[in-house]
Design an enzyme around this catalytic site. Sequence first.
Site, PDB file in Angstrom:
ATOM      1  CG  ASP A   1      -2.288   0.585   0.949  1.00  0.00           C
ATOM      2  OD1 ASP A   1      -2.348   1.817   0.850  1.00  0.00           O
ATOM      3  OD2 ASP A   1      -3.278  -0.162   0.818  1.00  0.00           O
TER       4      ASP A   1
ATOM      5  CG  HIS B   1      -5.106   3.899   0.610  1.00  0.00           C
ATOM      6  ND1 HIS B   1      -4.903   2.539   0.616  1.00  0.00           N
ATOM      7  CD2 HIS B   1      -6.235   4.111  -0.121  1.00  0.00           C
ATOM      8  CE1 HIS B   1      -5.864   1.948  -0.080  1.00  0.00           C
ATOM      9  NE2 HIS B   1      -6.693   2.887  -0.542  1.00  0.00           N
TER      10      HIS B   1
ATOM     11  CB  SER C   1      -9.553   0.728   0.173  1.00  0.00           C
ATOM     12  OG  SER C   1      -8.826   0.819  -1.018  1.00  0.00           O
TER      13      SER C   1
END
Length: 684
Positions: free
Chosen positions: A198, A237, A409
């Site tokens: 990620d 994220h 996600s």
Amino acid sequence: MKRFHSAWRACALSCALVAGLSLAPIIAGATAADAAAATDGILITLDSAASAQARSLGGDDVNLLAESEVVAQLGQAGFEVSDSFESQGGQVVLTADTTGDLSDEEALAQARDIEGVADVQYNYVYHLVDIIEEDAANSAGTSRSGVSTLAASSVNDPFAQISDPAENNNQYWLYNANLDDAWEQAQSDHDITIAVLDSGVDLDHEDLADNILTDLAWDATLEQPLAACEITDCAGHGTMVAGVASAVANNALGIAGASYNADLLPIKVVDNEERQITSADLVKSYEYLFDLVDSGKLDNLRVINMSLGGYEDSQANDEAFHDVIKTALNTYDILTVCAGGNGNQTTTPNTGKMYPADFDECISVTALESDGTNLVWSDYNEFKDISAPGQNIRTTNMSGGFSTASGTSVASPIVSGTVALLYAADPDATPEQVRAALEETAVPVVDEEHDRTEVSGSAGALDAGAAVEQLVDAVEPEPEPDPDPEPEPEPEPELPFVDVDHEWYYPAIVYVYENDIMHGLSDSPRFAPNEPIVRQDAAVVLYNILGNGEKAPDCGLVDVGQDYYTDAVNWAVAHGYINGYENVATGEVTHFGVGDPLTREQLACIVANIARNGDPFGSMAKYESMPDHDKTSSWAVTNVVWAINNQIINGVELGDVRYVAPQNKTTRAEMAAIMMNCLEQDVF
């Protein structure tokens, strides 16, 4: 991974961190509108001879590679080699850009004609799948359980106590996914590692740090340890994804991650400057993980989470990336779980293929609303595999606190965490068995307004508790054959336990109950046949058989208090039947290990301490015929062989194969069966 160049990109510091993830409602990622995303040069795989020459030149200066014949020819043809790495098969892979007017398509054709080149493909560009940060922490909806069942049992994390999606700081998704029930059966507890490819992670987040393998965390874009980078998460994220997968559970802080304390291994694959992800960096990340496993630095990696992807049809041809996903699955038994895509994040899903999620080898996750219906803009097609909560998911953020986010996600790491739980429940399970447990126990999604039953490949909504139960039941050992069966057996006695069915273990539980050897749990009418037996309870069982009420001196171990087990533990330690844990620094035995599960190999050693009396352990043949015998700890081998040869421990049968399963936690049912074997065969 052997690297021939690691310094060609300086550490870029221009990335603006999304502090607290409050600067924008959408954390930059991939949408269906990104279909025009480009490639970033080409990947060139050298054949064996050219790879050997490249390795001989080596070094950390990419200019040294110019001396190799194939790189010199590439330069003459208008290519500039910017990076290189070695694949699992020993072939050198080059990342190259064109220096002239060549298009990528023309570059591919020319590179294929150069001697020493085995394969060529585009270096595809991917993006993070958007995380939509919600302004409000809550939304109306109905959770599976409606009220918390965790407060008195598994965790003390404050948000995990709140199951109502309409309440502030809730973790309704734990209950909708039935993780509360799964935790009663299995907990990862650092026995399993989840790799998160990620944007990186906040290594110092108070609710993540204890679960992060900081020494192994890696920045694939800069080819250096993540802890050495000034930017450890360039988008925020990855920190949110990591929290859903494995925020520290039972630390009285914030949230509890789905896996119940799996180790987290962050791999940063997002470039600081361009905020993009390339095939090369994804392949390097997998190769880095393979090297960790091969070198013995990481022995429990079972799942990789990728909340990233791309919608280009041509990405189906990303063979370099696809091949490492296949290698992870087929060679290393590692499952890859992926976010399935978020459409336009408001009203419209995408029904085309997304990669890597829709590769057959990956588990592709779609998102659900808090009421269990489909999140309307979550992608769907026949290649999706399972659905999980994806609306208003409370998780960790880059400010050191917590945010509420939506999208696939954050649905994907819920499934990744569940995969970790499944492997914790049965470390010997195959990826096929784990996947089957997930999909066969999934609950149909009822959504009249947005019914996707006929067009989506999703098996349904994740039910983590049912998945763990199915997997455990699937690998239970077969019942021991009765050497002298009664032609007309007497009616089986009634047992006071609500959870003891007529399974393989039923005769053993009847035996230990009727002989006052083992009883049910003190706080419920349950025997808990599939739960691990802890060390002090094993001492109590042996004391019931052999102790005769003996009062041994206080063992002096610091974790042995005055409790139901005290006499039994003092007796077991005094006779040397169960030994305590040694303090490595001092060499003194200081702890008994109260509360620790007992493994099958430890139980074999305990029985041998009592009954073996120096007898030879016998032939190794039966033991070595079991395919996992080499997983037995060296200190336990002779006692395990002795226990197998004396039919005290008969192994775990899976299909037509019987396994030692030495590292498996001994269940209470297995303890009952082994004690019955010992007594009926006059071992004790």
